[in-house]
Design an enzyme around this catalytic site. Structure first.
Site, short mmCIF file in Angstrom:
data_model
loop_
_atom_site.label_atom_id
_atom_site.label_comp_id
_atom_site.label_asym_id
_atom_site.label_seq_id
_atom_site.Cartn_x
_atom_site.Cartn_y
_atom_site.Cartn_z
N SER A 1 73.74 14.84 52.82
CA SER A 1 72.56 14.73 52.10
C SER A 1 71.68 13.81 52.81
O SER A 1 72.04 12.97 53.80
CB SER A 1 72.82 14.19 50.93
OG SER A 1 73.82 13.03 50.79
N GLU B 1 68.31 11.10 52.44
CA GLU B 1 67.75 10.46 51.38
C GLU B 1 66.06 10.31 51.74
O GLU B 1 65.90 10.15 52.95
CB GLU B 1 68.26 8.91 51.18
CG GLU B 1 67.48 8.11 50.22
CD GLU B 1 68.43 6.71 50.27
OE1 GLU B 1 69.48 6.83 49.72
OE2 GLU B 1 68.02 5.74 50.22
N ASP C 1 67.20 -4.16 42.35
CA ASP C 1 67.07 -5.39 42.51
C ASP C 1 65.50 -5.84 42.11
O ASP C 1 64.59 -5.10 42.32
CB ASP C 1 66.85 -5.98 43.98
CG ASP C 1 68.38 -5.75 44.64
OD1 ASP C 1 69.29 -6.39 44.11
OD2 ASP C 1 68.49 -5.11 45.50
N PHE D 1 66.12 -4.84 57.31
CA PHE D 1 66.85 -4.03 56.22
C PHE D 1 68.11 -4.77 56.35
O PHE D 1 68.82 -5.13 55.03
CB PHE D 1 66.86 -2.75 56.53
CG PHE D 1 65.86 -1.91 56.42
CD1 PHE D 1 64.78 -2.17 55.61
CD2 PHE D 1 65.71 -0.64 56.93
CE1 PHE D 1 63.64 -1.28 55.51
CE2 PHE D 1 64.57 0.32 56.84
CZ PHE D 1 63.57 -0.16 56.10
N HIS E 1 75.82 10.82 54.22
CA HIS E 1 74.20 10.67 53.72
C HIS E 1 73.47 10.12 54.55
O HIS E 1 73.83 8.76 54.85
CB HIS E 1 74.72 9.77 52.38
CG HIS E 1 73.21 9.78 51.46
ND1 HIS E 1 72.66 10.58 50.54
CD2 HIS E 1 72.67 8.55 51.58
CE1 HIS E 1 71.52 9.88 50.18
NE2 HIS E 1 71.34 8.87 50.55
P1 FAD Z 1 75.73 -3.10 40.85
O1 FAD Z 1 76.89 -2.23 41.18
O2 FAD Z 1 75.58 -3.36 39.17
O3 FAD Z 1 76.14 -4.35 41.51
C1 FAD Z 1 75.38 -5.29 41.88
C2 FAD Z 1 75.98 -6.65 42.12
O4 FAD Z 1 76.70 -7.16 40.84
C3 FAD Z 1 77.45 -6.85 43.10
O5 FAD Z 1 77.33 -7.80 43.75
C4 FAD Z 1 78.50 -6.60 42.00
O6 FAD Z 1 79.81 -7.12 42.47
C5 FAD Z 1 77.79 -7.36 40.72
N1 FAD Z 1 78.56 -7.16 39.61
C6 FAD Z 1 78.72 -5.87 39.19
N2 FAD Z 1 79.43 -5.64 37.96
C7 FAD Z 1 79.52 -7.15 37.61
C8 FAD Z 1 79.98 -7.67 36.54
N3 FAD Z 1 80.64 -7.06 35.48
N4 FAD Z 1 80.30 -9.13 36.49
C9 FAD Z 1 79.80 -9.84 37.50
N5 FAD Z 1 79.14 -9.24 38.54
C10 FAD Z 1 79.11 -7.75 38.63
N6 FAD Z 1 67.65 0.13 45.17
C11 FAD Z 1 66.61 0.50 44.50
O7 FAD Z 1 65.79 -0.40 43.90
N7 FAD Z 1 66.32 1.84 44.21
C12 FAD Z 1 66.83 2.92 45.15
O8 FAD Z 1 66.66 4.18 44.97
C13 FAD Z 1 68.17 2.54 45.76
N8 FAD Z 1 69.00 3.37 46.12
C14 FAD Z 1 70.19 2.97 46.86
C15 FAD Z 1 71.09 4.04 47.33
C16 FAD Z 1 72.20 3.56 47.87
C17 FAD Z 1 73.43 4.77 48.51
C18 FAD Z 1 72.55 2.11 48.04
C19 FAD Z 1 73.96 1.89 48.75
C20 FAD Z 1 71.57 1.16 47.52
C21 FAD Z 1 70.39 1.74 46.96
N9 FAD Z 1 69.72 0.80 46.45
C22 FAD Z 1 68.47 1.10 45.69
C23 FAD Z 1 70.04 -0.82 46.52
C24 FAD Z 1 70.87 -1.21 45.00
O9 FAD Z 1 69.93 -0.95 44.09
C25 FAD Z 1 71.03 -2.66 45.50
O10 FAD Z 1 72.02 -2.86 46.62
C26 FAD Z 1 71.49 -3.65 44.23
O11 FAD Z 1 71.34 -4.97 44.61
C27 FAD Z 1 72.76 -3.31 43.81
O12 FAD Z 1 72.80 -2.08 43.12
P2 FAD Z 1 74.30 -1.32 42.18
O13 FAD Z 1 73.93 -0.22 41.88
O14 FAD Z 1 75.08 -1.39 43.84
O15 FAD Z 1 74.55 -2.71 41.54
#
Ligand code: FAD
Length: 291
Positions: free
Chosen positions: A22, A24, A115, A222, A272
């Site tokens: 895929s 992005e 974020d 990055f 990806h």
């Molecule tokens: P989560 O899975 O919620 O984790 C975030 C943090 O919180 C981690 O440190 C985790 O350990 C911690 N955490 C999770 N659950 C708990 C809990 N219950 N208690 C305490 N701590 C917890 N960002 C964008 O803004 N837009 C995008 O389109 C985008 N696309 C991305 C695509 C990919 C493939 C990747 C890998 C990242 C992408 N990001 C994007 C970046 C991403 O949003 C950031 O890395 C963000 O900081 C974390 O998102 P997450 O979904 O992994 O969060």
């Protein structure tokens, strides 16, 4: 739980096995950026990826632009997976977006926390990506295949590697079907992460995210932000090339092609590519891999 969706077509199966590939994209801010994106998509679609994903600015900052690019790709007959980040969002606005996506035939979502942009303080109704995954599954059942993010080198904000793994597992338990990793250049981190996941009972496909190397300063920026390590030997080589962009590109292609080859030979379930809206590097890597 579904293990794989969009099964590859028979001809893909011959060339690519059952692996998923895929690309992005991000939604550009300017008409010039959109015109460039059209050219990029025109080139990349010839590689027949399983889907194109489109990023979404946290806090809804790119909402209209993401929707526009998703719609335009669909109009070209392409399979699209919009990213959806939940930080700063309400359930109502998230539902509205998902309704719209479902109505226009979207079947795959990349569900993220995101974020918060600096200056934005409203956390919203979802705290973590797992909350968004649970929400999508509760409201839409199996209507969407849900991808989540995974971090072989661990998320920079996690309190510990074990806690990060458990938080990753929480996304899968909440209903994620597969995961895409943050990019990395050290395959050991990925294999070790897979082992740890399997030990925790996580069986969904975890697809490596691949960042082509084309400019050192951009890559360093990055990597500092997302916690992906640039191994010393790569950093030193890139630094030594300075502004010699042809050498940087050539070296980057060698390194990333080898990375992809190692991953596929080792059994990774696909790749990806973070294309950064550029077709050149991905196409060359693709050809060198013989995909
Ligand atoms: P989560 O899975 O919620 O984790 C975030 C943090 O919180 C981690 O440190 C985790 O350990 C911690 N955490 C999770 N659950 C708990 C809990 N219950 N208690 C305490 N701590 C917890 N960002 C964008 O803004 N837009 C995008 O389109 C985008 N696309 C991305 C695509 C990919 C493939 C990747 C890998 C990242 C992408 N990001 C994007 C970046 C991403 O949003 C950031 O890395 C963000 O900081 C974390 O998102 P997450 O979904 O992994 O969060």
């Amino acid at each position: 739980m579904t293990q794989s969706v969009n099964p590859p077509t028979p001809e893909h199966r011959t060339e690519r096995g059952d692996r998923l590939f895929s690309f992005e994209l991000f939604p550009p801010q300017t008409p010039e950026g959109l015109a460039k994106l059209d050219l990029t998509v025109g080139q990349l679609r010839q590689l027949e990826p399983e889907f194109f994903s489109v990023t979404y600015g946290a806090g809804g900052s790119t909402r209209e632009r993401t929707l526009g690019v998703v719609r335009s790709l669909q109009d070209q007959g392409l399979t699209v997976a919009p990213h959806l980040s939940c930080v700063g969002a309400t359930k109502a606005t998230t539902r509205e977006l998902l309704e719209q996506y479902r109505a226009q035939g979207i079947r795959r979502i990349v569900a993220l926390r995101g974020d918060l942009p600096s200056g934005m303080v409203e956390v919203g109704e979802f705290r973590y990506a797992a909350d968004l995954v649970a929400f999508i599954r509760a409201e839409y059942g199996e209507a969407f295949h849900i991808e989540v993010a995974a971090y072989p080198e661990y998320h920079p904000q996690s309190t510990s590697p074990d806690a990060d793994l458990r938080n990753f597992r929480a996304k899968v338990t909440a209903g994620a079907h597969s995961a895409i990793t943050q990019y990395f250049f050290n395959t050991d981190a990925y294999w070790y992460f897979l082992e740890q996941c399997r030990a925790l009972g996580i069986t969904v496909p975890i697809i490596p995210g691949i960042m082509p190397i084309s400019r050192f300063t951009q890559l360093a920026r990055f990597s500092d932000a997302c916690g992906a390590e640039i191994p010393r030997w790569i950093r030193r080589k890139l630094e030594s090339m300075g502004d010699d962009s042809a050498s940087v590109r050539a070296f980057g292609l060698d390194v990333v092609t080898r990375l992809c080859d190692d991953l596929l030979r080792g059994g990774a379930p696909g790749l990806h590519f973070y294309t950064l809206n550029q077709a050149g590097a991905v196409t060359t890597i693709w050809q060198r891999l013989g995909l």
